[in-house]
Design a protein around this motif. Structure first.
Motif, PDB file in Angstrom:
ATOM      1  N   THR A 123      63.529  27.245  21.848  1.00  0.00           N
ATOM      2  CA  THR A 123      64.404  26.928  20.708  1.00  0.00           C
ATOM      3  C   THR A 123      63.776  25.832  19.861  1.00  0.00           C
ATOM      4  N   ARG A 125      60.568  25.170  19.518  1.00  0.00           N
ATOM      5  CA  ARG A 125      59.446  25.747  18.773  1.00  0.00           C
ATOM      6  C   ARG A 125      59.953  26.555  17.578  1.00  0.00           C
ATOM      7  N   ALA A 126      61.022  27.328  17.828  1.00  0.00           N
ATOM      8  CA  ALA A 126      61.581  28.140  16.746  1.00  0.00           C
ATOM      9  C   ALA A 126      62.115  27.242  15.633  1.00  0.00           C
ATOM     10  N   LEU A 127      62.764  26.149  15.984  1.00  0.00           N
ATOM     11  CA  LEU A 127      63.266  25.204  14.968  1.00  0.00           C
ATOM     12  C   LEU A 127      62.101  24.552  14.214  1.00  0.00           C
ATOM     13  N   GLU A 128      61.067  24.244  14.927  1.00  0.00           N
ATOM     14  CA  GLU A 128      59.882  23.652  14.298  1.00  0.00           C
ATOM     15  C   GLU A 128      59.290  24.612  13.267  1.00  0.00           C
ATOM     16  N   ARG A 129      59.144  25.887  13.649  1.00  0.00           N
ATOM     17  CA  ARG A 129      58.608  26.886  12.716  1.00  0.00           C
ATOM     18  C   ARG A 129      59.536  27.045  11.517  1.00  0.00           C
ATOM     19  N   THR A 130      60.816  27.057  11.810  1.00  0.00           N
ATOM     20  CA  THR A 130      61.779  27.191  10.708  1.00  0.00           C
ATOM     21  C   THR A 130      61.671  26.011   9.766  1.00  0.00           C
ATOM     22  N   GLY A 131      61.529  24.838  10.326  1.00  0.00           N
ATOM     23  CA  GLY A 131      61.368  23.627   9.492  1.00  0.00           C
ATOM     24  C   GLY A 131      60.109  23.701   8.652  1.00  0.00           C
ATOM     25  N   GLU A 132      59.025  24.146   9.268  1.00  0.00           N
ATOM     26  CA  GLU A 132      57.763  24.278   8.529  1.00  0.00           C
ATOM     27  C   GLU A 132      57.904  25.292   7.373  1.00  0.00           C
ATOM     28  N   LYS A 133      58.595  26.399   7.683  1.00  0.00           N
ATOM     29  CA  LYS A 133      58.795  27.415   6.659  1.00  0.00           C
ATOM     30  C   LYS A 133      59.633  26.839   5.528  1.00  0.00           C
ATOM     31  N   MET A 134      60.616  26.061   5.843  1.00  0.00           N
ATOM     32  CA  MET A 134      61.478  25.464   4.815  1.00  0.00           C
ATOM     33  C   MET A 134      60.652  24.483   3.961  1.00  0.00           C
TER      34      MET A 134
END
Length: 139
Positions: A123, A125-134
């Motif tokens: 979770t 890692r997924a939040l980190e990727r989502t943050g990077e995408k944002m």
């Protein structure tokens, strides 16, 4: 039982009458007794013999009942020992099963804890990727 006793008494009386007979022609040693007295004595002797045989049969029956009672007691004792042993084995098996359940529960809890740790990491890692995408999308 009464019918047998009456029948036995009748047979004994008939045998006594036949044995003594009613003939005066046969000289017998009756110790001065007449035929009726001799028949009465024969009946008395037969009754005494029957009573003795009955007492002996009753004693034999009582002894057999005592032996049977002893055998029943011994069998009951053996059965009680077997039941006690089976109860002890069942208790030991239940204790062992309880220990296995506790061990399995500890292992399952460790697996859940490890799974939760992995899920939390995934979770994150997924939040980190989502943050990077944002961040990339806002540039």
């Amino acid at each position: 039982m009464k019918t047998t006793t009456i029948s036995l008494s009748s047979i004994v009386l008939a045998a006594a009458v036949l044995m003594t007979g009613c003939h005066k022609a046969e000289p017998t040693d009756t110790n001065g007794m007449g035929p009726a007295q001799a028949a009465g004595a024969a009946v008395d002797n037969a009754a005494a013999n029957t009573a003795a045989a009955t007492r002996e049969a009753a004693a034999d029956t009582a002894a057999a009942a005592d032996r049977a009672g002893e055998k029943i007691d011994a069998a009951t004792d053996r059965a009680a020992v077997k039941v006690d042993a089976a109860t002890d084995r069942a208790a030991a098996d239940m204790k062992e099963a309880g220990a296995e359940v506790r061990q399995e529960s500890k292992e399952a809890a460790a697996n859940v804890k490890e799974g939760a740790k992995d899920a939390t990491a995934a979770t994150g890692r997924a939040l980190e990727r989502t943050g990077e995408k944002m961040q990339n999308a806002s540039k």
